[in-house]
Write an enzyme that holds these catalytic residues in place. Sequence first.
Site, PDB file in Angstrom:
ATOM      1  CB  SER A 138      -1.004  -0.040   1.215  1.00 30.82           C
ATOM      2  OG  SER A 138      -1.831   1.035   1.110  1.00 30.82           O
ATOM      3  CG  ASP A 194      -3.387   3.575  -1.041  1.00 31.54           C
ATOM      4  OD1 ASP A 194      -4.138   3.436  -1.832  1.00 31.54           O
ATOM      5  OD2 ASP A 194      -3.044   3.029   0.141  1.00 31.54           O
ATOM      6  CD  GLU A 200      -8.982   2.687   8.931  1.00 26.43           C
ATOM      7  OE1 GLU A 200      -8.684   2.340   9.912  1.00 26.43           O
ATOM      8  OE2 GLU A 200      -8.231   2.663   8.182  1.00 26.43           O
ATOM      9  CB  SER A 252       0.941   1.681  15.396  1.00 27.30           C
ATOM     10  OG  SER A 252       0.987   0.939  14.051  1.00 27.30           O
TER      11      SER A 252
HETATM   12  P1  NG1 Z   1      -2.153   1.857  12.724  1.00 23.64           P
HETATM   13  O1  NG1 Z   1      -0.674   1.560  12.417  1.00 23.64           O
HETATM   14  O2  NG1 Z   1      -2.837   0.653  13.436  1.00 23.64           O
HETATM   15  O3  NG1 Z   1      -2.403   3.164  13.169  1.00 23.64           O
HETATM   16  C1  NG1 Z   1      -2.687   2.373  10.273  1.00 23.64           C
HETATM   17  C2  NG1 Z   1      -3.818   3.524  10.048  1.00 23.64           C
HETATM   18  C3  NG1 Z   1      -5.129   2.951   9.886  1.00 23.64           C
HETATM   19  C4  NG1 Z   1      -5.158   1.712   8.884  1.00 23.64           C
HETATM   20  C5  NG1 Z   1      -4.004   0.882   8.936  1.00 23.64           C
HETATM   21  C6  NG1 Z   1      -3.901  -0.241   7.860  1.00 23.64           C
HETATM   22  C7  NG1 Z   1      -3.740   5.853  10.974  1.00 23.64           C
HETATM   23  C8  NG1 Z   1      -3.959   6.446  12.115  1.00 23.64           C
HETATM   24  N1  NG1 Z   1      -3.765   4.482  11.198  1.00 23.64           N
HETATM   25  O4  NG1 Z   1      -2.940   1.777  11.485  1.00 23.64           O
HETATM   26  O5  NG1 Z   1      -6.238   3.823   9.830  1.00 23.64           O
HETATM   27  O6  NG1 Z   1      -5.542   2.269   7.707  1.00 23.64           O
HETATM   28  O7  NG1 Z   1      -2.819   1.504   8.826  1.00 23.64           O
HETATM   29  O8  NG1 Z   1      -3.189   0.276   6.688  1.00 23.64           O
HETATM   30  O9  NG1 Z   1      -3.943   6.331   9.840  1.00 23.64           O
HETATM   31 ZN    ZN Z   2      -3.905   1.153   0.439  1.00 20.15          ZN
END
Ligand code: NG1
Ligand code: ZN
Length: 536
Positions: free
Chosen positions: A66, A283, A379, A506
Site C-alpha cells: 500500500s 495511495d 477511516e 499502532s
Molecule cells: P495503525 O498503524 O494501527 O495506526 C494504520 C492506519 C489505519 C489503517 C492501518 C492499515 C492511521 C492513524 N492508522 O494503522 O487507519 O489504515 O494503518 O493500513 O492512519
Molecule cells: Zn492502500
Amino acid sequence: DKAILEASAKHPIVPLEKGKFYTYGTAGFRMKADLLEGISYRVGLLASLRSRKLNGQAIGVMITASHNPAADNGVKIVDPLGDMLEQDWERYATALVNAPSDEQLVEVYNRLATELKIDLKSPSKVIYGRDTRPSGHKLVTALADGLEAAKAEFVDYKILTTPQLHYLVRATNSEGTPLSYGKVSEAGYYEKLAEAFVRAMKGRRINGTLQVDCANGVGGPKLSEFLKYIPKDKVNFDVKVVNDDVLRPEVLNLECGADFVKTKQRAPPNPKPQPGVRSCSLDGDADRLIYYWVDPETGFVMLDGDRISSLAASFIGDLVESAGLKDDLRIGVVQTAYANGASTNYITQHLKLPVICTPTGVKHLHHVAQGFDIGVYFEANGHGTVLFSPDALSAFRKKEPQSPAQKDALDTLAALGDLINQTVGDAISDMLMVEVILAHKNWTLRDWAMTYADLPNRLVRVEVGNKDLFQTTDAERRLLHPEGAQDEIDQAVKKYKDARSFARASGTENACRVYAEAATRSEANELAERVARIIE
Ligand code: NG1
Ligand code: ZN
C-alpha cells in the site's frame, strides 16, 4: 507432504530474534520485502486450506504494501465475498508462518487440516494479484509454489489494484448466480464502473478538470485504462493523471499519494501545486482517496475520509428520503477514533444519522457497517466505502415510484449500488462516487468544504519501549494500561477547549500514536505533545 517439504526448502522463513513472531496484522503480513518470500509460500498453503474449508470457493491473495515505502511489501488474504480474511483464521496464518522448520511446517499444515476437518483432496481455488513493487515477482513465485504444493487450482491476475483483486474474488464466486457481481476479468471491473458511472450521472456535468495523483503506484496505469471505458458523449470527465511513473520503483509513494497528503496536510510538491486546481490523491495500491485544492486565499484545503463519508451519507440520506424509503432502510455511519470530532457532530446533529466508532482497521468498520441497510464507513485516511444490504438493493429496483422525482432517486440509488465497490474501500470507485455527488449537487470543492469546519488536529508517532503495554478500551479511545496513564490524559484534555485526545499502539508499526484535537491549532499541538510525554 513431500511436495510441501521440498518446495518449502526453496522458500525459507527468515528466523526472527528469540521470542519474536511474525503476526498477521491489520494489513496481513507486511514488512521489508526480503523477509517475505517464505511467508508468501506459506500463505499459499493457508489460502488453499481456506478455500477447501469453504467448499472450494475462490480465495484471494494480494501482494502489496500500500502506502509504505517501495522496499516493503505485504501479503494478505481475501475471503470469498471479497472481504478480509475471517479473524479466527489470522491465528492459523500466524501458526503456519511461524513454524520453525520445513518439517514442522508440514506438521502444522496437517494439524490444521485435521482440526478444521478439511479434506486435503477436495477442490481448492486461489486467485492472486500484486502491485507494481519489483519484489512482487519473487513473492508471487513463492506463492504459486505453495499453491502447487498444496494442489490448488490458481489464477495469476498479475498487476492489479487491491480493490480490483477483491472485486475479482467476489465476481469469481458469484459467477452465474443471481447475485453475480460482474464479469470475471479486469475489463469486467472497468465496464461495470463505467456503466454505473454514466447511469448515476444522468447527463449532469462535471465542473472542471480533476487532477489525480496516483502515488506512482498501480492506480496510475489502472486509472488511465479505466478512463478509456467512459463514453465521452455521455459524461464529460476531464482527468489529468499525474505521478503515474511505475517504471522507477523508488518513487512509489515518495512525496506523493494519499498518505503523504493526509499526514503532511499539504499537496504533493510535484507537479508544482497550482491554486484552484481540483485535485485528489490515491495511495500506492489505490484503496485510499483524499481530495484537496490550494485556495488562492486560504492555502491548502483537504477533504479527507471523514469528508467523503459525510458527503456520501448526506447525499444518500437525501436520496433515500426522496425515494420514499426513509422508514424502510436504516442508514448509519461508521468511524474510528481518528475521525475529526467536527465530522461526527455534523453527521449526528445535522444529518441526524447514527455514528458508531470502532477500533482502527477497515475490517472492523466493514463488519459494523454490514449491520445497517446502508452502512457508510471511512477511516480518516481515506479508506472506506458504502455498503448496501440485499434489502436495500432490492428496494431500489422493486419499489414502485409515485412520482418522477421518486423514480429519479431510486434510479440514482440503484446506480450507486453498482458504482460503489461493495467488497472494500476502492479509490477509483470512491472518486467516481464523489464526482457523481458533486455533479448532482452542483458543488465545487469549496462548497463541499463549507459544510462544517474541521477541528484543528495533530497526530504524532511516539517511540516506546514496548508498545504491547498499551492496552485500550472503548474503541481504542481510552487506555486501560499502563495504569494511571488515562487519568493523566484526562487531566491534560481538561485544560483545552473542545479537546479530545487518545493514545494507542499502532497495529502496523512498532510505535504508539497520539491523536489530539482542540479549538485552535496551537492548542491541538500542545495537547498532542503533552500526551506524548505522558506515554513516552
Ligand atoms: P495503525 O498503524 O494501527 O495506526 C494504520 C492506519 C489505519 C489503517 C492501518 C492499515 C492511521 C492513524 N492508522 O494503522 O487507519 O489504515 O494503518 O493500513 O492512519
Ligand atoms: Zn492502500
